[in-house]
Scaffold this active site. Structure first.
Site, PDB file in Angstrom:
ATOM      1  CD1 TRP A  89      -3.240   7.910   4.664  1.00 40.10           C
ATOM      2  CD2 TRP A  89      -2.525   6.387   5.975  1.00 40.10           C
ATOM      3  NE1 TRP A  89      -3.125   8.443   5.960  1.00 40.10           N
ATOM      4  CE2 TRP A  89      -2.923   7.377   6.885  1.00 40.10           C
ATOM      5  CE3 TRP A  89      -2.307   5.073   6.800  1.00 40.10           C
ATOM      6  CZ2 TRP A  89      -2.900   7.299   8.096  1.00 40.10           C
ATOM      7  CZ3 TRP A  89      -2.242   5.061   7.994  1.00 40.10           C
ATOM      8  CH2 TRP A  89      -2.676   6.036   9.005  1.00 40.10           C
TER       9      TRP A  89
ATOM     10  CG  HIS B 209      -0.435   0.531   2.274  1.00 40.73           C
ATOM     11  ND1 HIS B 209      -0.625   1.726   2.783  1.00 40.73           N
ATOM     12  CD2 HIS B 209       0.051  -0.173   3.403  1.00 40.73           C
ATOM     13  CE1 HIS B 209       0.100   1.912   3.965  1.00 40.73           C
ATOM     14  NE2 HIS B 209       0.531   0.849   4.331  1.00 40.73           N
ATOM     15  CB  CYS B 210       1.482   3.866  -1.872  1.00 39.61           C
ATOM     16  SG  CYS B 210       0.273   3.849  -3.205  1.00 39.61           S
ATOM     17  CE  LYS B 211      -2.360  11.712  -0.074  1.00 42.10           C
ATOM     18  NZ  LYS B 211      -1.628  12.922  -0.222  1.00 42.10           N
TER      19      LYS B 211
END
Length: 131
Positions: A122, A93-95
């Site tokens: 996120w 995952h990231c933003k």
């Protein structure tokens, strides 16, 4: 006839893509599945500004390939977790999900057969957690 073919193609691609996508509910349940690894590929500055999803480890995207090529001992020493095996489920995952997809593709190229993208990343996590 053409519309049926287009629907068939669309379903074919959407069903195969869904296999590599993790949902919010799956990520929420990760504390019950220590055999799965959640990797946050955001930069350390982003992580410091927002916090992190429980159970995740931070491996920024620019260092991901090098990190996944570490020996098992080096990985464990650096992250306090066993290095994932090629068939272990690894969720990135990231933003917003874009870098997580890049990470998923990279891990797949490196032989990780159960690499998945938490597309909500996120942004979805924080929204649903009221953060």
């Amino acid at each position: 006839m053409c519309a049926l073919f287009i629907n068939w193609i669309s379903n074919l691609f959407s069903s195969s893509n869904n296999m590599s996508v993790a949902t919010y509910e799956e990520v929420l349940d990760l504390p019950n599945h220590p055999e799965k690894l959640l990797i946050d590929v955001r930069g350390a500055d982003e992580l410091a500004a927002t916090g992190q999803i429980p159970t995740s480890i931070n491996i920024p995207l620019p260092t991901l390939e090098q990190t996944l090529n570490l020996s098992a001992d080096e990985f464990k020493e650096k992250y306090g977790r066993d290095k994932p095996s090629p068939d272990q489920e690894v969720i990135f995952h990231c933003k917003l999900g874009g870098r997580a997809q890049t990470a998923t593709d990279l891990a797949t190229r490196l032989g990780y057969t159960n690499a998945r993208n938490y597309k909500g990343s996120w942004t979805e996590w924080a929204s649903k957690q009221g953060l």
